[in-house]
Design a protein around this motif. Structure first.
Motif, PDB file in Angstrom:
ATOM      1  N   VAL A   1      -2.556  -1.359   7.155  1.00 37.37           N
ATOM      2  CA  VAL A   1      -2.220  -1.179   5.741  1.00 37.37           C
ATOM      3  C   VAL A   1      -0.714  -0.987   5.571  1.00 37.37           C
ATOM      4  CG1 VAL A   1      -2.661   0.209   3.692  1.00 37.37           C
ATOM      5  CG2 VAL A   1      -4.499  -0.216   5.313  1.00 37.37           C
ATOM      6  N   GLY A   2      -0.112  -0.190   6.450  1.00 35.48           N
ATOM      7  CA  GLY A   2       1.340  -0.008   6.390  1.00 35.48           C
ATOM      8  C   GLY A   2       2.062  -1.324   6.641  1.00 35.48           C
TER       9      GLY A   2
ATOM     10  N   LEU B   1      -0.291   4.260  -6.791  1.00 32.78           N
ATOM     11  CA  LEU B   1      -0.749   3.288  -7.785  1.00 32.78           C
ATOM     12  C   LEU B   1      -2.184   3.567  -8.227  1.00 32.78           C
ATOM     13  CD1 LEU B   1       0.717  -0.046  -6.353  1.00 32.78           C
ATOM     14  CD2 LEU B   1       1.670   1.434  -8.108  1.00 32.78           C
ATOM     15  N   LEU B   2      -3.072   3.830  -7.261  1.00 29.68           N
ATOM     16  CA  LEU B   2      -4.486   3.992  -7.610  1.00 29.68           C
ATOM     17  C   LEU B   2      -4.717   5.159  -8.578  1.00 29.68           C
ATOM     18  CD1 LEU B   2      -7.551   3.279  -5.556  1.00 29.68           C
ATOM     19  CD2 LEU B   2      -7.428   5.522  -6.592  1.00 29.68           C
TER      20      LEU B   2
ATOM     21  N   ALA C   1       4.668   2.368   2.529  1.00 26.23           N
ATOM     22  CA  ALA C   1       3.955   1.156   2.113  1.00 26.23           C
ATOM     23  C   ALA C   1       2.454   1.327   2.292  1.00 26.23           C
ATOM     24  CB  ALA C   1       4.453  -0.041   2.926  1.00 26.23           C
ATOM     25  N   ALA C   2       2.068   2.115   3.333  1.00 21.75           N
ATOM     26  CA  ALA C   2       0.641   2.345   3.574  1.00 21.75           C
ATOM     27  C   ALA C   2       0.056   3.226   2.478  1.00 21.75           C
ATOM     28  CB  ALA C   2       0.440   2.996   4.937  1.00 21.75           C
TER      29      ALA C   2
ATOM     30  N   TYR D   1      -3.355   3.988 -12.102  1.00 20.20           N
ATOM     31  CA  TYR D   1      -4.126   3.035 -12.898  1.00 20.20           C
ATOM     32  C   TYR D   1      -5.540   3.532 -13.164  1.00 20.20           C
ATOM     33  CZ  TYR D   1      -5.807   0.614  -8.514  1.00 20.20           C
ATOM     34  OH  TYR D   1      -6.362   0.279  -7.312  1.00 20.20           O
TER      35      TYR D   1
ATOM     36  N   LEU E   1      -7.631  -2.893  -1.264  1.00 17.23           N
ATOM     37  CA  LEU E   1      -7.342  -1.484  -0.998  1.00 17.23           C
ATOM     38  C   LEU E   1      -8.135  -0.584  -1.950  1.00 17.23           C
ATOM     39  CD1 LEU E   1      -3.486  -1.650  -0.366  1.00 17.23           C
ATOM     40  CD2 LEU E   1      -5.282  -1.278   1.316  1.00 17.23           C
TER      41      LEU E   1
ATOM     42  N   LEU F   1      -4.279  -5.585  -3.412  1.00 13.59           N
ATOM     43  CA  LEU F   1      -4.471  -4.325  -4.134  1.00 13.59           C
ATOM     44  C   LEU F   1      -5.957  -4.078  -4.385  1.00 13.59           C
ATOM     45  CD1 LEU F   1      -1.580  -4.504  -6.754  1.00 13.59           C
ATOM     46  CD2 LEU F   1      -1.614  -3.306  -4.574  1.00 13.59           C
TER      47      LEU F   1
ATOM     48  N   ILE G   1     -11.110   2.553  -0.953  1.00 13.63           N
ATOM     49  CA  ILE G   1     -10.455   3.864  -1.048  1.00 13.63           C
ATOM     50  C   ILE G   1     -11.341   5.019  -0.581  1.00 13.63           C
ATOM     51  CG2 ILE G   1     -10.977   4.187  -3.526  1.00 13.63           C
ATOM     52  CD1 ILE G   1      -7.715   5.265  -1.861  1.00 13.63           C
TER      53      ILE G   1
ATOM     54  N   LEU H   1     -10.648   6.095   2.971  1.00 15.96           N
ATOM     55  CA  LEU H   1      -9.427   6.833   3.331  1.00 15.96           C
ATOM     56  C   LEU H   1      -9.738   8.319   3.469  1.00 15.96           C
ATOM     57  CD1 LEU H   1      -6.286   6.810   3.719  1.00 15.96           C
ATOM     58  CD2 LEU H   1      -6.113   7.209   1.273  1.00 15.96           C
TER      59      LEU H   1
ATOM     60  N   VAL I   1       6.142  -5.948   0.524  1.00 16.27           N
ATOM     61  CA  VAL I   1       7.228  -5.342  -0.252  1.00 16.27           C
ATOM     62  C   VAL I   1       8.578  -5.926   0.161  1.00 16.27           C
ATOM     63  CG1 VAL I   1       8.467  -3.189  -0.680  1.00 16.27           C
ATOM     64  CG2 VAL I   1       5.977  -3.218  -0.787  1.00 16.27           C
TER      65      VAL I   1
ATOM     66  N   LEU J   1       1.520   3.809  -0.670  1.00 17.07           N
ATOM     67  CA  LEU J   1       1.955   3.499  -2.038  1.00 17.07           C
ATOM     68  C   LEU J   1       0.769   3.208  -2.948  1.00 17.07           C
ATOM     69  CD1 LEU J   1       4.256   2.776  -4.070  1.00 17.07           C
ATOM     70  CD2 LEU J   1       4.032   0.418  -3.283  1.00 17.07           C
ATOM     71  N   HIS J   2      -0.105   2.315  -2.498  1.00 12.71           N
ATOM     72  CA  HIS J   2      -1.238   1.982  -3.364  1.00 12.71           C
ATOM     73  C   HIS J   2      -2.225   3.136  -3.462  1.00 12.71           C
ATOM     74  CE1 HIS J   2      -5.383   0.668  -4.082  1.00 12.71           C
ATOM     75  NE2 HIS J   2      -4.812   0.010  -5.068  1.00 12.71           N
ATOM     76  N   ASP J   3      -2.624   3.674  -2.303  1.00 13.95           N
ATOM     77  CA  ASP J   3      -3.734   4.625  -2.296  1.00 13.95           C
ATOM     78  C   ASP J   3      -3.394   5.946  -2.980  1.00 13.95           C
ATOM     79  OD1 ASP J   3      -5.002   2.669  -0.959  1.00 13.95           O
ATOM     80  OD2 ASP J   3      -5.129   3.692   0.966  1.00 13.95           O
ATOM     81  N   LEU J   4      -2.165   6.401  -2.817  1.00 13.31           N
ATOM     82  CA  LEU J   4      -1.836   7.724  -3.342  1.00 13.31           C
ATOM     83  C   LEU J   4      -0.946   7.687  -4.587  1.00 13.31           C
ATOM     84  CD1 LEU J   4      -1.325   9.798  -0.064  1.00 13.31           C
ATOM     85  CD2 LEU J   4      -3.411   9.318  -1.349  1.00 13.31           C
TER      86      LEU J   4
ATOM     87  N   GLY K   1       1.603  -3.676   3.581  1.00 15.42           N
ATOM     88  CA  GLY K   1       2.456  -3.232   2.472  1.00 15.42           C
ATOM     89  C   GLY K   1       3.926  -3.503   2.768  1.00 15.42           C
ATOM     90  N   PHE K   2       4.342  -3.199   3.993  1.00 13.84           N
ATOM     91  CA  PHE K   2       5.735  -3.383   4.412  1.00 13.84           C
ATOM     92  C   PHE K   2       6.138  -4.851   4.298  1.00 13.84           C
ATOM     93  CE2 PHE K   2       9.072  -3.753   7.674  1.00 13.84           C
ATOM     94  CZ  PHE K   2       9.870  -2.674   7.339  1.00 13.84           C
TER      95      PHE K   2
ATOM     96  N   LEU L   1      -3.688   2.363   9.969  1.00 17.49           N
ATOM     97  CA  LEU L   1      -2.365   2.717   9.443  1.00 17.49           C
ATOM     98  C   LEU L   1      -1.397   1.559   9.679  1.00 17.49           C
ATOM     99  CD1 LEU L   1      -0.270   4.764   8.305  1.00 17.49           C
ATOM    100  CD2 LEU L   1       0.090   5.515  10.656  1.00 17.49           C
TER     101      LEU L   1
ATOM    102  N   TRP M   1       9.633   3.691   5.022  1.00 20.99           N
ATOM    103  CA  TRP M   1       9.156   2.498   4.300  1.00 20.99           C
ATOM    104  C   TRP M   1       7.786   2.062   4.796  1.00 20.99           C
ATOM    105  CZ3 TRP M   1      11.309  -1.365   0.836  1.00 20.99           C
ATOM    106  CH2 TRP M   1      12.386  -0.860   0.105  1.00 20.99           C
ATOM    107  N   PHE M   2       7.578   2.145   6.100  1.00 18.99           N
ATOM    108  CA  PHE M   2       6.309   1.671   6.664  1.00 18.99           C
ATOM    109  C   PHE M   2       5.148   2.573   6.222  1.00 18.99           C
ATOM    110  CE2 PHE M   2       3.170   0.473   9.771  1.00 18.99           C
ATOM    111  CZ  PHE M   2       3.453  -0.857  10.041  1.00 18.99           C
TER     112      PHE M   2
END
Lengths: 165, 481
Positions: free
Chosen positions: B197-198, A58-59, A50-51, A62, B168, B165, B172, B175, B205, A53-56, B201-202, B194, A46-47
């Motif tokens: 951002v992790g 969602l981005l 979560a890091a 969209y 981030l 969002l 990008i 990254l 969420v 999720l957006h970058d790989l 997000g954690f 890490l 999850w951790f």
């Protein structure tokens, strides 16, 4: 070469940088040991998830959708390169707002929470309909703005043309 | 409103300033660099580091990969949006600096509000160690304190989602920056990112899922959200320390962008930007509109009253019924397994003190002096109600039944509920002694409904909702579980 300069050359930043990072890592490890006490693998997934999720996830999603929308609104064809038009924003903005509403409230909108009514005594079936209505209202508001601006623009054009006659 | 910022960008029909493929703004250059780029944009500036194992490793890697980033996102020209740049990132960053600071503080307050140091039953994270260093006895005044802090915590967290969002999105290219590691300090900084951002997000969420009762995360929400916050906050402080000066420089008024590839551009500006379809201010307005929309469909569940109906998508945006008992319910009687026999004529209230015990029937409880307090219900999930008019017996009067006078000690409150968290709680001595603290039997002039805790529930000024124990069957003064 002085000692701080030598450190900077080998480490890449000042000693204060190193100290600050190490303090934060120590705190993260202290809390992390407690975070990982139960389902360590699940928490790790999850951790890190979560890091990323957006970058790989969602981005790319969209960005591709936005590119497709831009292609729809592109003006010009043939040998000359097509020009993207700002009118894509009349779709982009309401779609973005509707999207973030869904991104936050998807468990309720998509009825993923089975025990919601049992726990709260509230009806679970209205969220999807309300989200769709909000989405519709956003696109409708965008359409109204588009109509108003187009009218204003064409009136100004007519006036400019009659002024030059 | 739906088209804010439009017209501020590049006007229609004007050719794009640079680039040969304006129709394909983010097209990855597959083989070799596209023509028409600023010279030197592709190769990163030569490193200042002269030697060392990392340098040698990187040089070996560069040689193997043909000197320079591999085709794809590691190349600066892969990223074509003309919006990215230090200014936009700095604006989002500064909003998050303020917002996340408020989230962290209100989160710590929420943990303190449970009085976790008072008793094991109050503490969802008993292993906290030094992370509970700041704990204090949660006050009963102002009585709306938890309603405010937790409403802000949850609502602000939801409102910040588009900003997070967008932040981030704006960074990008970093990254995929090439080389992935430039120095030891850079490696440590990326590891810290890490955690940043992790961790962010954690936290977002788990929080957002929990307020929707969607318990799919791997463990207890309290454990994950509390320790996750501490893992996150160290990296957050480091990030602010390293980046705040740069962010403040970037938002200073200036003419035009720094050159792509320059130190000031910090790798965010595209060397080969596509034609803009929206301005930076337009993009900012769009993100702001997303935040405002989330606020509008959420905040009503914390404000209550007429405003609740505006919370179109929030979990507690509707009323469960009408009449005196028609206000928000956290957990219904049926959902936690309360049987009619548990709260029927056989129900007794046991009041215990040092060496003494009194058992009261429902009728005897009603015969005691009745008092009223107007207090809200405020849940850790961020929703709350306006003040409800509770009627019942003061906790100090119940303590007096077992011979305890003015200096009433802390009390363990137990429910008939058999399982689940929060079937019991320990109230602090200051909570018990507050004259507004009641064992309520009525609300808004009516008998409590089953879902609101019939026959009797605790109501304490300023306490989190779950400490207002429902279906109470035993009060132990001086007990801490």
């Amino acid at each position: 070469m002085s000692a701080p300069a030598g450190f900077r050359r080998r480490y890449g930043a000042s000693p204060l940088h190193l100290l600050l990072v190490l303090v934060s890592f120590a705190l993260a490890a202290y809390a992390g040991l407690r975070l990982f006490e139960g389902d360590a693998l699940g928490v790790a997934v999850w951790f890190v998830g979560a890091a990323l999720l957006h970058d790989l996830v969602l981005l790319p999603l969209y960005s591709v959708t936005d590119r497709a929308a831009q292609a729809l609104f592109t003006r010009g064809s043939g040998p000359t390169p097509p020009v993207p038009r700002v009118s894509v924003n009349y779709v982009r903005v309401p779609a973005f707002v509707s999207g973030v509403l869904l991104l936050v409230w998807w468990p309720l909108v998509l009825r993923r929470v089975e025990h919601y009514t049992a726990a709260t005594a509230l009806p679970a079936d209205g969220f999807l309909g309300r989200w769709l209505l909000v989405t519709g209202a956003l696109f409708a508001a965008s359409a109204v703005v588009l109509v108003v601006r187009t009218r204003r623009w064409s009136r100004a054009q007519r006036r400019a043309r009659s002024a030059t006659k | 409103m739906g088209a804010s910022g439009i017209g501020e960008g590049q006007p229609d029909g004007v050719p794009p300033p640079t680039g040969k493929e304006p129709g394909k703004p983010d097209a990855p250059p597959v083989a070799g660099p596209p023509p028409g780029r600023a010279p030197g944009a592709r190769k990163p500036a030569p490193p200042k580091v002269k030697s060392g194992p990392l340098t040698r490793l990187r040089e070996a890697g560069s040689t193997a990969l043909g000197a320079g980033p591999p085709p794809g996102p590691a190349r600066p020209e892969f990223w074509r949006s003309p919006l990215r740049g230090p200014w936009l990132t700095a604006v989002f960053g500064l909003v998050l600096l303020f917002g996340i600071t408020v989230l962290f503080v209100t989160g710590l307050l929420s943990y303190a509000a449970y009085n976790p140091d008072l008793a094991a039953v109050n503490d969802q994270t008993p292993n906290k160690g030094w992370l509970g260093f700041y704990l204090f006895s949660w006050p009963t005044s102002p009585y709306w304190l938890y309603r405010l802090t937790q409403g802000v915590h949850v609502t602000l967290g939801i409102v910040l989602v588009p900003v997070l969002l967008a932040k981030l999105w704006s960074v990008i290219p970093k990254l995929f920056e090439w080389p992935p590691i430039r120095s030891i300090s850079h490696a440590l900084e990326r590891l810290s990112l890490l955690l940043l951002v992790g961790g962010a997000g954690f936290e977002f969420v788990t929080g957002i899922l929990n307020v929707q009762l969607h318990y799919i995360f791997p463990g207890s929400f309290y454990t994950l959200h509390f320790y996750g916050a501490w893992v996150f906050i160290g990296a957050f402080v480091v990030h602010v320390a390293f980046r705040l000066p740069r962010a403040l420089r970037a938002v200073r008024p200036r003419l035009g962008d720094p050159a792509a590839g320059s130190e000031e551009a910090v790798g965010l500006l595209s060397p080969h930007p596509a034609a803009p379809t929206i301005s930076r201010r337009g993009a900012l307005a769009m993100v702001g509109l997303g935040s405002v929309s989330l606020l509008v469909v959420t905040a009503g569940q914390s404000i209550g009253g007429w405003w609740r109906r505006t919370a179109l998508l929030a979990p507690h945006g509707q009323d469960p019924g009408s009449g005196p008992n028609g206000f928000q319910i956290n957990k219904t009687a049926a959902s936690v397994g309360i049987r009619p026999s548990d709260v029927g004529p056989a129900w007794r209230l046991t009041v215990r003190g040092p060496g003494r015990q009194v058992d009261l029937t429902y009728g005897q409880l009603l015969a005691m002096p009745q008092h009223e307090s107007a207090l809200p219900i405020a849940c850790v999930e961020g929703w709350s109600t306006t003040d409800q008019r509770w009627g019942g017996v003061r906790l100090t009067d119940l303590a007096a039944l077992v011979g305890l006078g003015a200096n009433t000690p802390a009390a363990l409150v137990e429910s008939v509920q058999r399982g689940g968290s929060f079937r019991s709680a320990v109230l602090s001595d200051s909570q018990v002694r507050d004259s507004r603290s009641l064992l309520a039997v009525r609300v808004n002039g009516a008998i409590l409904s089953a879902d609101h805790g019939y026959p009797a529930r605790v109501i304490v000024a300023g306490a989190p909702g779950v400490h207002n124990t429902k279906w109470v069957t035993r009060l132990t003064f001086g007990g801490t579980g």
